[in-house]
Design an enzyme around this catalytic site. Structure first.
Site, short mmCIF file in Angstrom:
data_model
loop_
_atom_site.label_atom_id
_atom_site.label_comp_id
_atom_site.label_asym_id
_atom_site.label_seq_id
_atom_site.Cartn_x
_atom_site.Cartn_y
_atom_site.Cartn_z
N HIS A 1 -7.97 3.13 -6.59
CA HIS A 1 -9.15 3.48 -5.80
C HIS A 1 -9.19 4.97 -5.53
O HIS A 1 -8.16 5.64 -5.47
CB HIS A 1 -9.26 2.69 -4.49
N GLU B 1 -1.23 5.69 -3.88
CA GLU B 1 -0.44 4.86 -2.94
C GLU B 1 0.48 3.90 -3.67
O GLU B 1 1.50 3.47 -3.13
CB GLU B 1 -1.38 4.01 -2.07
N HIS C 1 -3.57 -2.85 1.01
CA HIS C 1 -3.72 -2.81 2.47
C HIS C 1 -5.13 -2.40 2.90
O HIS C 1 -5.32 -1.90 4.02
CB HIS C 1 -2.64 -1.93 3.10
N HIS D 1 -2.51 6.73 7.58
CA HIS D 1 -3.73 7.33 7.03
C HIS D 1 -4.37 8.31 8.01
O HIS D 1 -5.54 8.20 8.36
CB HIS D 1 -4.75 6.24 6.69
#
Ligand code: DHB
Ligand code: FE
Length: 282
Positions: A194, A241, A12, A59
């Site tokens: 990431h 995530e 995303h 977030h």
């Protein structure tokens, strides 16, 4: 009863949305990523879902660190895309499936998951980007109604990967006990590897990402048995995530068919992927 027709996975990364907004999908940087999106979109177009249950994390846009639910379910009629600071994006609001949202909440509570009940919220790139990757950018309205499933992967302590997998199993039973004839997809979002902060900022792990994309289909038990610390170590602090894909996977049968799998690194600072799963017995 409603029917679960597929499990989808997608990164995303917000700059994927920006690349689509700015018409950059065919540039040298972005083409290798967007080249792998077509088969996912084709699958969705051919299989015509009515509802997308989208598992993602906010977030710090709608929930800030002062109040973070571990699990939250949307039961609103509508979710507006939130402005994350670069101005509103030209995408329509998401129409909610409030009745299915309430039904899922009910079944979760009966199964000793106690989610936050959300009747009003704006939604960020966690849902915006995967929806656009799978459904394209609609002129007026998205072709599906949505039920957002929020998972806290931001504020420690985050839930266990095994708990995310179990949540998927409850979701499956909730979807398939919903009185209706809706065709439902569950979309797990986030990742792949990431880390956007700290000493390992810029970290990616393509080898672990490729193993994840393989095992999420054929050996999800291995991924569900990993610890939260394993996720951070293997995939980076934000790559954790990925445990939200376990919610999607838990909703599927043990035996699945991979209809599409795509991986490209780096999209922004992230290993980016897409996955389409069907249950083997249709
Ligand atoms: C990036 C990736 C994310 O998953 C996110 O939520 C924000 C930024 C990135 O790679 O830029
Ligand atoms: Fe993210």
């Amino acid at each position: 009863m409603a029917k679960l027709i597929g499990g989808l996975g997608s990164s995303h990364v917000p700059s994927i949305g920006a690349a689509m907004d700015k018409g950059l999908t065919q540039t040298e940087d972005w083409k290798p990523f967007f080249d792998g999106i077509g088969p996912g979109r084709d699958w969705v177009a051919a299989n015509r879902p009515d509802v997308a249950v989208v598992v993602f994390n906010d977030h710090g846009n709608s929930f800030f660190l002062d109040k973070v639910p571990t699990f939250a379910i949307g039961c609103a009629e509508r979710y507006d895309p939130i402005d994350e600071g670069w101005g509103p994006r030209a995408i329509p609001s998401f129409e909610g499936h409030a009745e299915l949202g309430w039904h899922i909440i009910d079944r979760m509570v009966e199964n000793r998951f106690d989610p936050m009940i959300v009747q009003e919220i704006e939604v960020d790139h966690g849902i915006q980007v995967p929806m656009e990757l799978f459904f394209g950018k609609p002129d007026k309205a998205w072709p599906v109604r949505v039920v957002p499933v929020f998972v806290n992967v931001i504020q420690y302590p985050i839930p266990l990967p095994s708990r995310c997998y179990e949540l998927g199993q409850v979701l499956r039973r909730a979807i398939e006990s919903f009185p209706g004839d809706e065709r439902v997809v569950v979309i797990g979002t986030g990742g792949l590897s990431h880390q956007l902060q700290g000493a390992r900022a810029g970290f990616t792990n393509p080898e672990a990402d490729r193993e994840f994309l393989r095992d999420i289909a054929s050996n999800p038990g291995r991924l569900a048995a990993l610890s939260r610390e394993d996720y951070v170590r293997l995939f980076g602090s934000e790559g954790a995530e990925l445990m939200m894909w376990l919610v999607m996977r838990g909703a599927m049968d043990p035996d699945v068919v991979v209809k599409h799998s795509h991986y490209f690194v780096p999209a922004s600072m992230t290993g980016a992927g897409m996955l389409v799963l069907e249950n083997r017995v249709a």
